[in-house]
Design a protein around this motif. Structure first.
Motif, PDB file in Angstrom:
ATOM      1  N   GLN A 261       3.058   5.341 -39.957  1.00  0.00           N
ATOM      2  CA  GLN A 261       3.031   5.324 -38.487  1.00  0.00           C
ATOM      3  C   GLN A 261       4.445   5.480 -37.918  1.00  0.00           C
ATOM      4  OE1 GLN A 261       1.486   3.212 -40.581  1.00  0.00           O
ATOM      5  NE2 GLN A 261      -0.209   2.135 -39.583  1.00  0.00           N
ATOM      6  N   ALA A 262       5.420   4.898 -38.626  1.00  0.00           N
ATOM      7  CA  ALA A 262       6.813   5.000 -38.180  1.00  0.00           C
ATOM      8  C   ALA A 262       7.278   6.456 -38.204  1.00  0.00           C
ATOM      9  CB  ALA A 262       7.715   4.141 -39.061  1.00  0.00           C
ATOM     10  N   LEU A 263       6.913   7.178 -39.245  1.00  0.00           N
ATOM     11  CA  LEU A 263       7.293   8.590 -39.340  1.00  0.00           C
ATOM     12  C   LEU A 263       6.682   9.405 -38.206  1.00  0.00           C
ATOM     13  CD1 LEU A 263       7.090   9.130 -43.197  1.00  0.00           C
ATOM     14  CD2 LEU A 263       9.081   9.641 -41.767  1.00  0.00           C
ATOM     15  N   ALA A 264       5.411   9.121 -37.895  1.00  0.00           N
ATOM     16  CA  ALA A 264       4.755   9.837 -36.790  1.00  0.00           C
ATOM     17  C   ALA A 264       5.437   9.511 -35.467  1.00  0.00           C
ATOM     18  CB  ALA A 264       3.273   9.456 -36.739  1.00  0.00           C
ATOM     19  N   ALA A 265       5.764   8.229 -35.286  1.00  0.00           N
ATOM     20  CA  ALA A 265       6.440   7.805 -34.051  1.00  0.00           C
ATOM     21  C   ALA A 265       7.842   8.404 -33.961  1.00  0.00           C
ATOM     22  CB  ALA A 265       6.511   6.282 -33.992  1.00  0.00           C
ATOM     23  N   MET A 266       8.514   8.535 -35.096  1.00  0.00           N
ATOM     24  CA  MET A 266       9.853   9.128 -35.098  1.00  0.00           C
ATOM     25  C   MET A 266       9.787  10.603 -34.725  1.00  0.00           C
ATOM     26  SD  MET A 266      13.069   8.819 -35.359  1.00  0.00           S
ATOM     27  CE  MET A 266      13.555   7.305 -36.172  1.00  0.00           C
ATOM     28  N   GLN A 267       8.767  11.289 -35.211  1.00  0.00           N
ATOM     29  CA  GLN A 267       8.600  12.697 -34.841  1.00  0.00           C
ATOM     30  C   GLN A 267       8.396  12.837 -33.328  1.00  0.00           C
ATOM     31  OE1 GLN A 267       8.969  15.328 -36.632  1.00  0.00           O
ATOM     32  NE2 GLN A 267       8.990  14.550 -38.717  1.00  0.00           N
ATOM     33  N   GLN A 268       7.597  11.933 -32.752  1.00  0.00           N
ATOM     34  CA  GLN A 268       7.368  11.944 -31.309  1.00  0.00           C
ATOM     35  C   GLN A 268       8.668  11.652 -30.563  1.00  0.00           C
ATOM     36  OE1 GLN A 268       5.131  12.792 -29.214  1.00  0.00           O
ATOM     37  NE2 GLN A 268       5.947  11.842 -27.341  1.00  0.00           N
ATOM     38  N   TYR A 269       9.402  10.644 -31.056  1.00  0.00           N
ATOM     39  CA  TYR A 269      10.673  10.298 -30.419  1.00  0.00           C
ATOM     40  C   TYR A 269      11.641  11.478 -30.462  1.00  0.00           C
ATOM     41  CZ  TYR A 269      15.514   8.847 -30.262  1.00  0.00           C
ATOM     42  OH  TYR A 269      16.852   8.796 -29.986  1.00  0.00           O
ATOM     43  N   MET A 270      11.740  12.147 -31.603  1.00  0.00           N
ATOM     44  CA  MET A 270      12.686  13.251 -31.745  1.00  0.00           C
ATOM     45  C   MET A 270      12.334  14.403 -30.795  1.00  0.00           C
ATOM     46  SD  MET A 270      13.191  13.122 -35.878  1.00  0.00           S
ATOM     47  CE  MET A 270      14.282  14.509 -36.002  1.00  0.00           C
ATOM     48  N   THR A 271      11.044  14.590 -30.546  1.00  0.00           N
ATOM     49  CA  THR A 271      10.618  15.612 -29.579  1.00  0.00           C
ATOM     50  C   THR A 271      11.119  15.254 -28.181  1.00  0.00           C
ATOM     51  OG1 THR A 271       8.632  16.100 -30.870  1.00  0.00           O
ATOM     52  CG2 THR A 271       8.627  16.770 -28.557  1.00  0.00           C
ATOM     53  N   VAL A 272      10.955  13.975 -27.822  1.00  0.00           N
ATOM     54  CA  VAL A 272      11.408  13.505 -26.504  1.00  0.00           C
ATOM     55  C   VAL A 272      12.925  13.585 -26.408  1.00  0.00           C
ATOM     56  CG1 VAL A 272      11.533  11.492 -24.963  1.00  0.00           C
ATOM     57  CG2 VAL A 272       9.401  12.001 -26.198  1.00  0.00           C
ATOM     58  N   ALA A 273      13.620  13.141 -27.470  1.00  0.00           N
ATOM     59  CA  ALA A 273      15.083  13.126 -27.475  1.00  0.00           C
ATOM     60  C   ALA A 273      15.648  14.539 -27.370  1.00  0.00           C
ATOM     61  CB  ALA A 273      15.597  12.448 -28.744  1.00  0.00           C
ATOM     62  N   LYS A 274      15.009  15.485 -28.051  1.00  0.00           N
ATOM     63  CA  LYS A 274      15.473  16.875 -28.002  1.00  0.00           C
ATOM     64  C   LYS A 274      15.307  17.445 -26.601  1.00  0.00           C
ATOM     65  CE  LYS A 274      14.925  21.363 -30.284  1.00  0.00           C
ATOM     66  NZ  LYS A 274      14.179  22.125 -31.319  1.00  0.00           N
ATOM     67  N   ALA A 275      14.187  17.113 -25.963  1.00  0.00           N
ATOM     68  CA  ALA A 275      13.931  17.621 -24.615  1.00  0.00           C
ATOM     69  C   ALA A 275      14.939  17.066 -23.613  1.00  0.00           C
ATOM     70  CB  ALA A 275      12.510  17.250 -24.182  1.00  0.00           C
ATOM     71  N   GLN A 276      15.378  15.831 -23.859  1.00  0.00           N
ATOM     72  CA  GLN A 276      16.327  15.189 -22.943  1.00  0.00           C
ATOM     73  C   GLN A 276      17.775  15.364 -23.396  1.00  0.00           C
ATOM     74  OE1 GLN A 276      15.246  11.145 -21.929  1.00  0.00           O
ATOM     75  NE2 GLN A 276      13.061  11.622 -21.878  1.00  0.00           N
ATOM     76  N   GLY A 277      17.952  15.967 -24.570  1.00  0.00           N
ATOM     77  CA  GLY A 277      19.298  16.184 -25.089  1.00  0.00           C
ATOM     78  C   GLY A 277      20.024  14.905 -25.429  1.00  0.00           C
ATOM     79  N   LYS A 278      19.284  13.901 -25.885  1.00  0.00           N
ATOM     80  CA  LYS A 278      19.889  12.601 -26.175  1.00  0.00           C
ATOM     81  C   LYS A 278      19.409  12.082 -27.530  1.00  0.00           C
ATOM     82  CE  LYS A 278      20.077  11.229 -21.295  1.00  0.00           C
ATOM     83  NZ  LYS A 278      19.580  10.276 -20.275  1.00  0.00           N
ATOM     84  N   SER A 279      20.373  11.729 -28.358  1.00  0.00           N
ATOM     85  CA  SER A 279      20.066  11.073 -29.635  1.00  0.00           C
ATOM     86  C   SER A 279      21.303  10.288 -30.039  1.00  0.00           C
ATOM     87  CB  SER A 279      19.700  12.089 -30.719  1.00  0.00           C
ATOM     88  OG  SER A 279      20.796  12.950 -30.972  1.00  0.00           O
ATOM     89  N   ILE A 280      21.130   9.379 -30.998  1.00  0.00           N
ATOM     90  CA  ILE A 280      22.243   8.555 -31.459  1.00  0.00           C
ATOM     91  C   ILE A 280      22.284   8.592 -32.982  1.00  0.00           C
ATOM     92  CG2 ILE A 280      22.240   7.040 -29.434  1.00  0.00           C
ATOM     93  CD1 ILE A 280      20.597   5.033 -31.031  1.00  0.00           C
ATOM     94  N   PRO A 281      23.446   8.315 -33.603  1.00  0.00           N
ATOM     95  CA  PRO A 281      23.537   8.364 -35.068  1.00  0.00           C
ATOM     96  C   PRO A 281      22.517   7.473 -35.774  1.00  0.00           C
ATOM     97  CG  PRO A 281      25.732   8.229 -34.114  1.00  0.00           C
ATOM     98  CD  PRO A 281      24.759   8.043 -32.979  1.00  0.00           C
ATOM     99  N   GLU A 282      22.164   6.340 -35.152  1.00  0.00           N
ATOM    100  CA  GLU A 282      21.197   5.430 -35.768  1.00  0.00           C
ATOM    101  C   GLU A 282      19.844   6.094 -35.981  1.00  0.00           C
ATOM    102  OE1 GLU A 282      23.349   4.644 -33.536  1.00  0.00           O
ATOM    103  OE2 GLU A 282      24.364   2.825 -34.207  1.00  0.00           O
ATOM    104  N   ASP A 283      19.552   7.135 -35.207  1.00  0.00           N
ATOM    105  CA  ASP A 283      18.282   7.836 -35.378  1.00  0.00           C
ATOM    106  C   ASP A 283      18.199   8.458 -36.773  1.00  0.00           C
ATOM    107  OD1 ASP A 283      17.697   7.166 -32.768  1.00  0.00           O
ATOM    108  OD2 ASP A 283      18.356   9.088 -31.959  1.00  0.00           O
ATOM    109  N   ASN A 284      19.292   9.098 -37.206  1.00  0.00           N
ATOM    110  CA  ASN A 284      19.316   9.678 -38.551  1.00  0.00           C
ATOM    111  C   ASN A 284      19.181   8.601 -39.609  1.00  0.00           C
ATOM    112  OD1 ASN A 284      19.470  12.407 -38.023  1.00  0.00           O
ATOM    113  ND2 ASN A 284      21.695  12.466 -37.979  1.00  0.00           N
ATOM    114  N   VAL A 285      19.786   7.439 -39.362  1.00  0.00           N
ATOM    115  CA  VAL A 285      19.716   6.347 -40.336  1.00  0.00           C
ATOM    116  C   VAL A 285      18.272   5.896 -40.510  1.00  0.00           C
ATOM    117  CG1 VAL A 285      20.441   3.991 -40.861  1.00  0.00           C
ATOM    118  CG2 VAL A 285      22.052   5.568 -39.799  1.00  0.00           C
ATOM    119  N   TYR A 286      17.591   5.626 -39.397  1.00  0.00           N
ATOM    120  CA  TYR A 286      16.207   5.164 -39.493  1.00  0.00           C
ATOM    121  C   TYR A 286      15.291   6.246 -40.063  1.00  0.00           C
ATOM    122  CZ  TYR A 286      15.851   0.417 -37.692  1.00  0.00           C
ATOM    123  OH  TYR A 286      15.906  -0.944 -37.565  1.00  0.00           O
ATOM    124  N   TYR A 287      15.478   7.478 -39.606  1.00  0.00           N
ATOM    125  CA  TYR A 287      14.637   8.559 -40.121  1.00  0.00           C
ATOM    126  C   TYR A 287      14.875   8.731 -41.615  1.00  0.00           C
ATOM    127  CZ  TYR A 287      12.111  13.024 -40.050  1.00  0.00           C
ATOM    128  OH  TYR A 287      11.204  14.035 -40.269  1.00  0.00           O
TER     129      TYR A 287
END
Length: 539
Positions: A314-340
């Motif tokens: 479920q976490a992987l599915a939620a991360m994919q959804q988050y990355m879609t939102v983050a890409k659309a808004q042009g915002k992400s943080i290094p911790e995202d790569n760590v968790y993914y």
């Protein structure tokens, strides 16, 4: 919607229509002060249209950054030549529309209408600038100086004007000193002014003086235990000090006093996540996402929380959804790569996941040690103990030996990889450096128990004995109950297989005292205490 600290200043209880209007607005101003904006709005709308309700509705919307609505309500107040308040309302409407020149014209007219002899007019103008988005405060400070000169005739500062002065100086990058001076002057004039204590605390928090910030917020609370903003700011102080449990407690106190809003739910979810209360955080996260599915922060915390709860798919599915939102808004943080990366490692994609964590390390080299720990923990979670060991060893080599906790984690990795000798050695180092660390004796006992599977050599015996001694002598022996059961059962078995039932029995009995439902202890006590049958007599 984010509210800037200086945007919480309240207007003094001013009225142009006498005491009746004043009484009507007092409850509204208290609601605004407690950050109960919907309650204030509902109260004002029930009162019907008047100059006072229109003015307060304008302020309410301006405090929340909704300038078009603020301008509408300020503009609803009819202009009267001899009424300074109507001119101030016109000036605030102009500020809400971004027309500073028109605002100045109206404020000058208000001063002229009051013949420059009404301190409240100067305070209201100063607040108008403070509560607006105007960045150039030069003209605003001119009105403040006129107000200060008038107040000097009374022999003391006006607290309302001083708070507005401080809020204005907070708009300048280098205005912190003058802002603090203003709030201190407000408290000199009124020692029970809660707002100025909160402002002083917020300034201290901004300069990372957490102790002084805490003192000011607690002072405000001592004056008014129901003053919601103080709890909110105190929660932020604990957050920045890394004291997340205390931050959560203070914020939940704030929520009990203030008004629930999407912003408070988001903040509560964040504090719950930081304190490791992941299921509770998920409840709040889902509330926000039900109404705001593209909320960036909540999508991020949903993925993070699901991982921490062990729900990796479920976490992987939620991360994919988050990355879609983050890409659309042009915002992400290094911790995202760590968790993914940790999710991928746990899901069996070790190389791909490790590469993402390495990317995060390259993006923020200052966090290299911290991120390598996360990588090692991910390997542990995925039961890839050899890689966990190599990561911990490399990390400790880079930091010339590593921290004591690193040694504990490496020892645990060795133990899980059935390398009990190096695990025992590291636990020995731990106890040499921290002889008062009670769990360390249990850790070393377990490693030695694995080196002596049948317990005949009693390698774990001295460590379990010391563990029992240290745990019982601690100020919280109940917190070691499960470990004490384990230690007593080991010692009971050790003496039993040695044939010393008298020495064995007390340990099994103590294990039952600690856990009356322990079947192994019940069986052992029954076997030891069961009377032996006398041999039959010869006939």
């Amino acid at each position: 919607m984010n509210l800037k600290p200086w945007k919480l200043t309240l207007l003094a209880a001013l009225s142009v229509s006498g005491s009746a209007a004043l009484a009507q607005t007092t409850g509204v101003q208290k609601a605004l002060e407690m950050e109960r904006y919907n309650e204030a709005r509902a109260t004002l709308l029930r009162q019907g249209q008047s100059n006072e309700t229109s003015f307060e509705l304008g302020r309410l919307y301006q405090l929340r950054g909704i300038n078009d609505s603020a301008a509408y309500y300020f503009s609803r107040i009819p202009f009267e030549k001899k009424d300074a308040l109507t001119m101030i309302a016109a000036g605030r409407a102009a500020l809400a529309k971004g027309n500073a020149t028109e605002a100045q014209t109206q404020f000058d007219a208000a001063v002229k209408a009051s013949k420059g002899k009404d301190l409240k007019v100067f305070a209201m103008i100063a607040q108008a600038y403070a509560e607006s988005d105007v960045k150039d405060i030069t003209k605003a400070l001119e009105y403040v100086k006129e107000g200060e000169a008038f107040a000097a005739k009374t022999g003391k500062d006006d607290p309302t004007l001083m708070i507005a002065r401080g809020d204005l100086y907070q708009k300048r990058e280098t205005g912190g000193g003058e802002a603090m001076n203003s709030y201190e002057r407000a408290n000199t004039a009124d020692p029970n002014n809660v707002q100025s204590y909160v402002r002083r605390g917020q300034l201290s928090l901004r300069s990372r003086d957490y102790n002084r910030a805490k003192e000011n917020f607690e002072k405000a609370i001592s004056i008014d235990p129901n003053y919601a903003p103080a709890y909110n700011s105190l929660a932020e102080t604990y957050y920045f000090a890394g004291r997340y449990d205390e931050a959560l407690a203070q914020f939940q106190k704030y929520m009990s006093l203030a008004e629930k809003s999407p912003e408070t739910v988001i903040k509560n979810a964040s504090f719950l996540y930081l304190t490791g209360k992941y299921p509770e955080a998920m409840v709040e996260i889902d509330k926000v996402l039900a109404n705001d599915p593209n909320n960036l922060t909540m999508n991020r915390l949903k993925a993070y929380s699901l991982y921490e709860m062990g729900q990796n798919d479920q976490a992987l599915a939620a991360m994919q959804q988050y990355m879609t939102v983050a890409k659309a808004q042009g915002k992400s943080i290094p911790e995202d790569n760590v968790y993914y990366g940790k999710m991928l490692i746990k899901g069996g994609k070790t190389a791909e996941g490790a590469a993402l964590v390495q990317d995060a390390i390259k993006a923020d080299p200052k966090k290299a040690a911290e991120l390598r720990k996360e990588l090692a923990k991910a390997y542990m979670s995925a039961k890839d103990y050899p890689k966990a060991i190599s990561t911990y060893r490399a990390m400790m080599k880079a930091s010339e030996g590593g921290e004591l906790t690193d040694k504990v984690y490496l020892a645990r990795a060795y133990e899980m990889n059935e390398q009990y000798m190096p695990a025992d050695s590291l636990y020995g180092v731990l106890l040499k450096e921290r002889p008062e660390y009670v769990p360390g004796y249990q850790m070393r006992a377990r490693a030695n128990a694995n080196l002596d599977p049948d317990s005949k050599k009693g390698l774990a015996k001295p460590y379990y004995e010391e563990y029992i001694k240290m745990a019982n002598a601690s100020d919280k022996p109940d917190s070691y109950k499960s470990g004490l059961v384990e230690a007593n059962k080991y010692l009971g078995y050790y003496y039993y297989q040695k044939g010393d039932k008298n020495a064995s029995l007390p340990y099994w009995q103590q294990a039952l005292v600690l856990n009356p439902e322990d079947e192994q202890a019940k069986t052992a006590v029954e076997a030891i205490t069961k009377p032996t049958k006398a041999p039959a007599r010869r006939k």
